[in-house]
Design a protein around this motif. Structure first.
Motif, PDB file in Angstrom:
ATOM      1  N   UNK A 124      77.320  84.257  -2.876  1.00 37.44           N
ATOM      2  CA  UNK A 124      76.695  83.246  -2.011  1.00 37.44           C
ATOM      3  C   UNK A 124      75.629  83.862  -1.112  1.00 37.44           C
ATOM      4  N   UNK A 125      75.740  85.134  -0.814  1.00 34.80           N
ATOM      5  CA  UNK A 125      74.748  85.788   0.038  1.00 34.80           C
ATOM      6  C   UNK A 125      73.333  85.623  -0.482  1.00 34.80           C
ATOM      7  N   UNK A 126      73.176  85.628  -1.804  1.00 35.99           N
ATOM      8  CA  UNK A 126      71.843  85.508  -2.399  1.00 35.99           C
ATOM      9  C   UNK A 126      71.215  84.145  -2.153  1.00 35.99           C
ATOM     10  N   UNK A 127      72.023  83.150  -1.774  1.00 38.37           N
ATOM     11  CA  UNK A 127      71.520  81.790  -1.577  1.00 38.37           C
ATOM     12  C   UNK A 127      71.232  81.482  -0.114  1.00 38.37           C
ATOM     13  N   UNK A 128      71.463  82.430   0.783  1.00 37.94           N
ATOM     14  CA  UNK A 128      71.281  82.170   2.206  1.00 37.94           C
ATOM     15  C   UNK A 128      69.820  82.339   2.612  1.00 37.94           C
ATOM     16  N   UNK A 129      69.457  81.691   3.720  1.00 37.94           N
ATOM     17  CA  UNK A 129      68.098  81.753   4.247  1.00 37.94           C
ATOM     18  C   UNK A 129      68.010  82.948   5.184  1.00 37.94           C
ATOM     19  N   UNK A 130      67.098  83.870   4.909  1.00 35.66           N
ATOM     20  CA  UNK A 130      66.982  85.095   5.698  1.00 35.66           C
ATOM     21  C   UNK A 130      65.856  84.969   6.719  1.00 35.66           C
ATOM     22  N   UNK A 131      66.181  84.899   8.017  1.00 36.22           N
ATOM     23  CA  UNK A 131      65.129  84.819   9.041  1.00 36.22           C
ATOM     24  C   UNK A 131      64.478  86.181   9.250  1.00 36.22           C
ATOM     25  N   UNK A 132      63.254  86.227   9.780  1.00 37.95           N
ATOM     26  CA  UNK A 132      62.582  87.518   9.989  1.00 37.95           C
ATOM     27  C   UNK A 132      63.266  88.385  11.043  1.00 37.95           C
ATOM     28  N   UNK A 133      63.870  87.784  12.064  1.00 37.58           N
ATOM     29  CA  UNK A 133      64.530  88.543  13.134  1.00 37.58           C
ATOM     30  C   UNK A 133      65.565  87.648  13.789  1.00 37.58           C
ATOM     31  N   UNK A 134      66.386  88.257  14.654  1.00 42.40           N
ATOM     32  CA  UNK A 134      67.410  87.511  15.372  1.00 42.40           C
ATOM     33  C   UNK A 134      66.777  86.592  16.410  1.00 42.40           C
ATOM     34  N   UNK A 135      67.513  85.549  16.746  1.00 39.11           N
ATOM     35  CA  UNK A 135      67.061  84.618  17.773  1.00 39.11           C
ATOM     36  C   UNK A 135      67.207  85.267  19.151  1.00 39.11           C
ATOM     37  N   UNK A 136      66.202  85.101  19.987  1.00 40.11           N
ATOM     38  CA  UNK A 136      66.247  85.650  21.347  1.00 40.11           C
ATOM     39  C   UNK A 136      67.140  84.733  22.190  1.00 40.11           C
ATOM     40  N   UNK A 137      68.430  84.948  22.092  1.00 44.62           N
ATOM     41  CA  UNK A 137      69.391  84.018  22.670  1.00 44.62           C
ATOM     42  C   UNK A 137      69.758  84.357  24.102  1.00 44.62           C
ATOM     43  N   UNK A 138      69.100  83.734  25.047  1.00 40.85           N
ATOM     44  CA  UNK A 138      69.411  83.943  26.453  1.00 40.85           C
ATOM     45  C   UNK A 138      69.490  82.590  27.161  1.00 40.85           C
ATOM     46  N   UNK A 139      70.177  82.617  28.281  1.00 45.63           N
ATOM     47  CA  UNK A 139      70.225  81.454  29.184  1.00 45.63           C
ATOM     48  C   UNK A 139      69.400  81.791  30.408  1.00 45.63           C
ATOM     49  N   UNK A 140      68.458  80.909  30.748  1.00 44.12           N
ATOM     50  CA  UNK A 140      67.480  81.205  31.795  1.00 44.12           C
ATOM     51  C   UNK A 140      67.881  80.529  33.104  1.00 44.12           C
ATOM     52  N   UNK A 141      67.827  81.304  34.176  1.00 45.06           N
ATOM     53  CA  UNK A 141      68.041  80.781  35.520  1.00 45.06           C
ATOM     54  C   UNK A 141      67.021  81.391  36.463  1.00 45.06           C
ATOM     55  N   UNK A 142      66.652  80.608  37.481  1.00 43.50           N
ATOM     56  CA  UNK A 142      65.719  81.083  38.493  1.00 43.50           C
ATOM     57  C   UNK A 142      66.511  81.446  39.751  1.00 43.50           C
ATOM     58  N   UNK A 143      66.277  82.647  40.260  1.00 47.09           N
ATOM     59  CA  UNK A 143      67.001  83.144  41.429  1.00 47.09           C
ATOM     60  C   UNK A 143      66.001  83.751  42.411  1.00 47.09           C
ATOM     61  N   UNK A 144      66.344  83.662  43.697  1.00 46.10           N
ATOM     62  CA  UNK A 144      65.527  84.293  44.726  1.00 46.10           C
ATOM     63  C   UNK A 144      66.137  85.641  45.089  1.00 46.10           C
ATOM     64  N   UNK A 145      65.282  86.659  45.157  1.00 45.94           N
ATOM     65  CA  UNK A 145      65.735  88.006  45.479  1.00 45.94           C
ATOM     66  C   UNK A 145      66.008  88.089  46.981  1.00 45.94           C
ATOM     67  N   UNK A 146      67.154  88.631  47.349  1.00 44.60           N
ATOM     68  CA  UNK A 146      67.523  88.752  48.752  1.00 44.60           C
ATOM     69  C   UNK A 146      66.761  89.899  49.410  1.00 44.60           C
ATOM     70  N   UNK A 147      66.892  89.988  50.727  1.00 46.19           N
ATOM     71  CA  UNK A 147      66.221  91.068  51.461  1.00 46.19           C
ATOM     72  C   UNK A 147      66.797  92.438  51.121  1.00 46.19           C
ATOM     73  N   UNK A 148      68.006  92.462  50.541  1.00 44.93           N
ATOM     74  CA  UNK A 148      68.598  93.736  50.091  1.00 44.93           C
ATOM     75  C   UNK A 148      68.300  94.002  48.620  1.00 44.93           C
ATOM     76  N   UNK A 149      67.290  93.331  48.079  1.00 50.23           N
ATOM     77  CA  UNK A 149      66.801  93.557  46.709  1.00 50.23           C
ATOM     78  C   UNK A 149      67.892  93.243  45.675  1.00 50.23           C
ATOM     79  N   UNK A 150      68.623  92.159  45.860  1.00 54.49           N
ATOM     80  CA  UNK A 150      69.682  91.753  44.946  1.00 54.49           C
ATOM     81  C   UNK A 150      69.464  90.317  44.500  1.00 54.49           C
ATOM     82  N   UNK A 151      69.804  90.041  43.241  1.00 58.49           N
ATOM     83  CA  UNK A 151      69.829  88.668  42.731  1.00 58.49           C
ATOM     84  C   UNK A 151      71.286  88.304  42.458  1.00 58.49           C
ATOM     85  N   UNK A 152      71.660  87.092  42.811  1.00 58.35           N
ATOM     86  CA  UNK A 152      73.023  86.620  42.614  1.00 58.35           C
ATOM     87  C   UNK A 152      73.070  85.802  41.326  1.00 58.35           C
TER      88      UNK A 152
END
Length: 503
Positions: free
Chosen positions: A299-327
């Motif tokens: 069955x492997x021969x019948x699968x669709x081969x993508x060029x590369x892996x999906x860039x799978x991330x979850x995006x969030x916007x955070x403000x950097x604190x005065x101590x240079x940290x993101x929560x």
């Protein structure tokens, strides 16, 4: 109740041994009517089926139960009362009978009303590479000596029946992406269709029929792998029965007798090893002359081969604190001090975090899954040492900072001076421009020359830089003139006349 063995002995005694009914009655201590019934019937087994179930304590309450059942039948399924709820309400009305009588009455009423459909299903058949099924299960395991609820992703190829399962600490969007990347990497490609339940990480809203409003990031995943997502009908687990069986296979076969692992990575290696071993020894349910692994290889021969892996991330916007940290996710991560007070983008992957500011990657950390943890990169705070060198004494990022041996020895030598923190901070601030290895080598040279100070180390760095620049200038070994000079002594006399004229 006559057993099958007793019936057989009665028939043998009469038909083979020629015994009369009276003799059989004496030998087996049975009544004449029982013996006659056995001899006159061709049946080899007698069973008693109760046609009417007496429920004397239900008298006076059946009418009320029927009214409630008729009312519930007009309500959505999730709002219908169970037998347990009706039984408790009956007790409040004076019912003194048992729960089982109420349950049997409700079941018989629903069968007569045609509300209980028989458990019958349509067998499914899939072509090679046509579809896969995906689902999650929750397993209570011991990871690293501590109890942990591990979320296990299950991906099963519908044609070959190969099960691929991996453990994760969460069931969030980025874990879904990572589970697909790992599965398709191992399979060698993706199928044309993916069959899912209505998990919240994929479905934003369940509409009428098969229509769904999908999460945009999940749609990006499907578009990247050229997969058509198919969402099951709610509460219709048989539509993805193969992956449901994979959950039981993992629990009863793969994890049977072993629930302790040093890490999730060790768990995943173990699950993959057991899955491959099972596939190589298990006969395929349809192609009987092949194993699951052999069908999977084809069955492997019948699968669709993508060029590369999906860039799978979850995006969030955070403000950097005065101590240079993101929560993020109940934990804190350091970023370069230049980003203090700015809003940055946090890209959360299954095992790491990337912090982006203005389209530029400024920090990357291994992801933590506990609570109230702080992850420091001391180099993010080094530019601040130029103005705050005293932070080297008690600064949290520097308490357990592992530096090269030569730099550590220089710090120990400088501790003899009152301004050691300022001198050492000056050496560290040279690392971003020169490189850690170059600064460590300069520290080794200063130690060998026994001239340990900030100025000595910086002087060695500057000399090395000048030597490198000088070595880049190439001087030819032989110079050739394009125009040969001609001797003219009168030029000296002309220069003298000009000097006298000027006086």
């Amino acid at each position: 109740m006559l057993t099958v063995e007793t019936i057989r002995k009665i028939k043998l005694a009469h038909g083979r041994d020629g015994k009369t009914i009276g003799q059989i009655v004496k030998d087996f201590h049975l009544s004449r009517n029982t013996v006659r019934k056995v001899l006159r019937s061709d049946a080899t087994r007698f069973e008693y089926h109760r046609t009417v179930q007496p429920m004397p304590r239900m008298e006076g309450f059946t009418g009320w139960i029927v009214e409630q059942l008729e009312h519930d039948s007009r309500q959505p399924k999730k709002y219908r009362r169970t037998a347990k709820v009706l039984y408790e309400q009956l007790q409040g009305r004076g019912y003194e009978g048992g729960y089982d009588a109420v349950r049997r009455f409700m079941r018989r009423w629903r069968e007569e009303a045609g509300l209980k459909a028989p458990d019958a299903y349509v067998p499914l058949e899939f072509a090679p590479g046509q579809a896969y099924q995906f689902d999650w299960s929750h397993e209570q395991l011991e990871i690293g000596g501590l109890p942990m609820a591990v979320k296990v992703s299950h991906m099963r190829l519908c044609h070959s029946r190969f099960p691929f399962c991996q453990g994760f600490p969460r069931e969030t969007m980025e874990m879904v992406f990572e589970a697909h990347n790992r599965g398709f990497d191992f399979f060698g490609g993706a199928c044309g269709r993916g069959i899912y339940d209505n998990m919240t990480t994929a479905v934003s809203k369940v509409l009428r029929g098969k229509l769904r409003e999908l999460n945009p990031r999940f749609e990006e995943l499907c578009a990247h792998y050229l997969v058509e997502p198919i969402m099951c009908t709610p509460a219709a687990g048989w539509e993805k029965g193969q992956v449901e069986n994979s959950v039981g296979l993992m629990r009863k076969r793969f994890l049977a007798g072993r629930t302790k692992f040093a890490s999730i990575e060790e768990l995943n290696e173990y699950l993959l090893e057991r899955a491959v071993g099972w596939a190589k020894s298990q006969q395929h349910p349809e192609l009987r002359d092949k194993t699951v692994w052999e069908v999977f290889e084809a069955e492997r021969e019948m699968l669709i081969r993508p060029p590369k892996d999906f860039d799978g991330y979850r995006l969030e916007h955070c403000r950097v604190s005065s101590t240079c940290l993101v929560h993020f996710d109940r934990n804190r991560y350091s970023v370069p001090c230049e980003a203090a007070g700015k809003v940055v983008q946090v890209k959360a992957y299954a095992g790491r975090l990337k912090v982006v500011e203005g389209g530029r990657l400024i920090a990357e950390h291994k992801r933590e899954f506990g609570r109230d943890k702080t992850v420091y990169d001391p180099w993010h705070y080094v530019p601040l040492l130029d103005r705050k060198p005293g932070a080297l004494r008690n600064g949290a990022p520097f308490t357990s900072w592992a530096l090269p041996e030569a730099i550590e020895r220089v710090r120990e030598v400088l501790r003899r001076y009152d301004d050691w923190d300022r001198q050492f901070a000056g050496i560290l601030t040279a690392v971003p421009s020169h490189g850690l290895d170059v600064v460590a080598e300069a520290c080794r040279m200063a130690l060998s020359q026994r001239t340990v100070s900030k100025d000595a180390v910086l002087s060695i760095l500057n000399r090395q830089q000048d030597d490198e620049l000088a070595s880049e200038v190439s001087i030819p070994s032989r110079l050739e003139l394009g125009c040969m000079p001609v001797a003219d002594c009168a030029r000296y006399d002309r220069l003298l006349r000009g000097a006298y004229a000027a006086q």
